[in-house]
Scaffold this motif. Structure first.
Motif, PDB file in Angstrom:
ATOM      1  N   MET A   1       0.821  -1.202   0.000  1.00 47.80           N
ATOM      2  CA  MET A   1       0.000   0.000   0.000  1.00 47.80           C
ATOM      3  C   MET A   1       0.863   1.264   0.000  1.00 47.80           C
ATOM      4  O   MET A   1       0.573   2.228  -0.670  1.00 47.80           O
ATOM      5  CB  MET A   1      -0.923  -0.011   1.223  1.00 47.80           C
ATOM      6  N   LYS A   2       1.960   1.233   0.777  1.00 44.32           N
ATOM      7  CA  LYS A   2       2.795   2.412   0.866  1.00 44.32           C
ATOM      8  C   LYS A   2       3.432   2.762  -0.467  1.00 44.32           C
ATOM      9  O   LYS A   2       3.839   3.917  -0.676  1.00 44.32           O
ATOM     10  CB  LYS A   2       3.869   2.211   1.939  1.00 44.32           C
ATOM     11  N   ASP A   3       3.550   1.801  -1.379  1.00 46.51           N
ATOM     12  CA  ASP A   3       4.134   2.074  -2.675  1.00 46.51           C
ATOM     13  C   ASP A   3       3.170   2.793  -3.603  1.00 46.51           C
ATOM     14  O   ASP A   3       3.569   3.269  -4.667  1.00 46.51           O
ATOM     15  CB  ASP A   3       4.575   0.769  -3.341  1.00 46.51           C
ATOM     16  N   LEU A   4       1.899   2.875  -3.218  1.00 44.93           N
ATOM     17  CA  LEU A   4       0.900   3.470  -4.097  1.00 44.93           C
ATOM     18  C   LEU A   4       0.977   4.984  -4.105  1.00 44.93           C
ATOM     19  O   LEU A   4       0.431   5.626  -4.972  1.00 44.93           O
ATOM     20  CB  LEU A   4      -0.507   3.038  -3.666  1.00 44.93           C
ATOM     21  N   PHE A  67      -9.490   4.481   2.385  1.00 46.26           N
ATOM     22  CA  PHE A  67      -9.503   4.535   3.848  1.00 46.26           C
ATOM     23  C   PHE A  67      -8.289   3.790   4.412  1.00 46.26           C
ATOM     24  O   PHE A  67      -7.643   4.245   5.365  1.00 46.26           O
ATOM     25  CB  PHE A  67     -10.810   3.943   4.374  1.00 46.26           C
ATOM     26  N   ASP A  68      -7.952   2.659   3.815  1.00 49.59           N
ATOM     27  CA  ASP A  68      -6.752   1.928   4.244  1.00 49.59           C
ATOM     28  C   ASP A  68      -5.491   2.763   3.999  1.00 49.59           C
ATOM     29  O   ASP A  68      -4.600   2.828   4.854  1.00 49.59           O
ATOM     30  CB  ASP A  68      -6.630   0.601   3.492  1.00 49.59           C
ATOM     31  N   LEU A  69      -5.408   3.375   2.834  1.00 49.74           N
ATOM     32  CA  LEU A  69      -4.242   4.182   2.491  1.00 49.74           C
ATOM     33  C   LEU A  69      -4.086   5.345   3.463  1.00 49.74           C
ATOM     34  O   LEU A  69      -2.993   5.604   3.982  1.00 49.74           O
ATOM     35  CB  LEU A  69      -4.374   4.709   1.057  1.00 49.74           C
ATOM     36  N   LEU A  70      -5.186   6.051   3.732  1.00 46.65           N
ATOM     37  CA  LEU A  70      -5.126   7.196   4.643  1.00 46.65           C
ATOM     38  C   LEU A  70      -4.716   6.761   6.045  1.00 46.65           C
ATOM     39  O   LEU A  70      -3.962   7.465   6.725  1.00 46.65           O
ATOM     40  CB  LEU A  70      -6.482   7.904   4.675  1.00 46.65           C
ATOM     41  N   THR A  71      -5.201   5.611   6.469  1.00 48.97           N
ATOM     42  CA  THR A  71      -4.832   5.114   7.797  1.00 48.97           C
ATOM     43  C   THR A  71      -3.339   4.810   7.854  1.00 48.97           C
ATOM     44  O   THR A  71      -2.657   5.172   8.827  1.00 48.97           O
ATOM     45  CB  THR A  71      -5.653   3.860   8.133  1.00 48.97           C
ATOM     46  N   LEU A  95     -10.566   7.717  14.838  1.00 52.32           N
ATOM     47  CA  LEU A  95     -11.250   6.611  15.507  1.00 52.32           C
ATOM     48  C   LEU A  95     -10.619   5.282  15.119  1.00 52.32           C
ATOM     49  O   LEU A  95     -10.393   4.411  15.978  1.00 52.32           O
ATOM     50  CB  LEU A  95     -12.731   6.622  15.135  1.00 52.32           C
ATOM     51  N   ARG A  96     -10.301   5.122  13.849  1.00 58.52           N
ATOM     52  CA  ARG A  96      -9.687   3.870  13.406  1.00 58.52           C
ATOM     53  C   ARG A  96      -8.297   3.700  14.008  1.00 58.52           C
ATOM     54  O   ARG A  96      -7.915   2.590  14.415  1.00 58.52           O
ATOM     55  CB  ARG A  96      -9.632   3.835  11.877  1.00 58.52           C
ATOM     56  N   LYS A 187     -17.485   6.159   0.826  1.00 58.73           N
ATOM     57  CA  LYS A 187     -18.902   6.110   1.174  1.00 58.73           C
ATOM     58  C   LYS A 187     -19.273   4.814   1.885  1.00 58.73           C
ATOM     59  O   LYS A 187     -19.974   4.826   2.911  1.00 58.73           O
ATOM     60  CB  LYS A 187     -19.763   6.277  -0.085  1.00 58.73           C
ATOM     61  N   ASP A 188     -18.823   3.675   1.366  1.00 58.50           N
ATOM     62  CA  ASP A 188     -19.180   2.395   1.991  1.00 58.50           C
ATOM     63  C   ASP A 188     -18.574   2.259   3.387  1.00 58.50           C
ATOM     64  O   ASP A 188     -19.161   1.617   4.260  1.00 58.50           O
ATOM     65  CB  ASP A 188     -18.734   1.226   1.110  1.00 58.50           C
ATOM     66  N   ASP A 189     -17.414   2.868   3.602  1.00 59.73           N
ATOM     67  CA  ASP A 189     -16.805   2.835   4.938  1.00 59.73           C
ATOM     68  C   ASP A 189     -17.645   3.625   5.934  1.00 59.73           C
ATOM     69  O   ASP A 189     -17.811   3.212   7.091  1.00 59.73           O
ATOM     70  CB  ASP A 189     -15.397   3.423   4.894  1.00 59.73           C
ATOM     71  N   LEU A 190     -18.177   4.751   5.500  1.00 59.64           N
ATOM     72  CA  LEU A 190     -18.909   5.631   6.401  1.00 59.64           C
ATOM     73  C   LEU A 190     -20.357   5.204   6.597  1.00 59.64           C
ATOM     74  O   LEU A 190     -20.891   5.314   7.712  1.00 59.64           O
ATOM     75  CB  LEU A 190     -18.883   7.073   5.862  1.00 59.64           C
ATOM     76  N   PHE A 191     -20.984   4.725   5.549  1.00 59.55           N
ATOM     77  CA  PHE A 191     -22.419   4.422   5.613  1.00 59.55           C
ATOM     78  C   PHE A 191     -22.713   2.955   5.889  1.00 59.55           C
ATOM     79  O   PHE A 191     -23.734   2.625   6.485  1.00 59.55           O
ATOM     80  CB  PHE A 191     -23.103   4.850   4.313  1.00 59.55           C
ATOM     81  N   GLU A 192     -21.825   2.073   5.440  1.00 57.40           N
ATOM     82  CA  GLU A 192     -22.062   0.636   5.586  1.00 57.40           C
ATOM     83  C   GLU A 192     -21.090  -0.034   6.547  1.00 57.40           C
ATOM     84  O   GLU A 192     -21.165  -1.245   6.751  1.00 57.40           O
ATOM     85  CB  GLU A 192     -21.972  -0.044   4.208  1.00 57.40           C
TER      86      GLU A 192
END
Length: 268
Positions: A1-4, A67-71, A95-96, A187-192
């Protein structure tokens, strides 16, 4: 992920002993913390990264899970146990971090976290109201009209006293337009709750002191989200900033600073 993606730009604000990781909202940037950091400047040093496609950070290349990348990009700033403050989507990252890296998060202040999956469970009528009001900017995003999407998104989360789009500097409007494409990517992370953060075993991991803050003039879904998270987290409290809307850390920096100081002072 960090390579992205290359490393994000990080701003340092204040010069106090307490180290604070500060995470801004969507279509803002790290400079949004300048007012709050200025009030808390003798108490805290803010480490404030710009999200991809925001501020001085490079654009997100739209590869992988955002969301994974930002974390992953954000946890790199937690070089030691620190207090974390997050606003809106920045509060979701905070929160994460509290759940996945509890040894590095000394405390967390979550200002208006946009975790709509909580409202879906606890206050579906308020979520329906939000979804109805969000339709114009959602349509603009779907149509690829990013400037209109940014304008409508900004207006939805503003109050009647906020500057209108034509009154904002052109540079500010361009920055908001640049970042708004991140909204549908999470969106799916926040709503679902795609990451399963509402699972009791995840909530229980965030056992550090957590303060949930909302404005008294924000969208009605936000108090329901804050209250729902307060009930689910093991060591959480809540407060309301009177007269503030969603952008409380910017518009009511002194009130926010007082609340945060009281929260910090109350910790062991």
């Amino acid at each position: 992920m960090k390579d992205l993606m290359p490393s994000v730009h990080v701003r340092t604000l204040g010069q106090g002993e307490r180290k604070v990781l500060a995470l801004h909202c969507t279509i803002a940037h790290s400079g949004a913390w300048a007012g709050l950091a200025g009030v808390l400047g003798d108490d805290a040093t803010f480490i404030a990264p710009d999200m991809p496609s925001h501020g001085k950070s490079p654009d997100w290349n739209e590869q992988g899970d955002l969301f994974d990348l930002l974390t992953e990009l954000t946890v790199e700033q937690l070089t030691e146990p620190m207090d974390v403050i997050g606003h809106s989507f920045g509060a979701m990252i905070a929160l994460r971090l509290a759940m996945e890296y509890p040894d590095l998060v000394r405390s967390a202040v979550l200002i208006e976290p946009v975790f709509f999956a909580v409202a879906k469970q606890d206050a579906p009528d308020l979520l329906a109201q939000h979804d109805h009001e969000a339709q114009p900017y959602a349509k603009a995003l779907a149509d690829g009209d990013m400037e209109l999407a940014a304008r409508l998104f900004n207006r939805m989360w503003s109050t009647d006293h906020s500057p209108r789009w034509p009154d904002l500097p052109e540079r500010t409007r361009a920055a908001m337009t640049r970042g708004v494409h991140l909204v549908p990517a999470v969106k799916d992370d926040l709503f679902e709750d795609k990451k399963g953060l509402l699972a009791p075993d995840m909530m229980s991991r965030a056992n550090m002191p957590i303060l949930l803050v909302n404005g008294s003039r924000t969208h009605p879904a936000m108090p329901a989200i804050c209250e729902g998270l307060q009930q689910r987290l093991p060591n959480a409290s809540g407060c309301v900033i009177e007269g503030a809307g969603h952008m409380a850390p910017i518009t009511h920096a002194r009130d926010m600073a007082r609340v945060i100081r009281d929260f910090w002072d109350g910790q062991p």
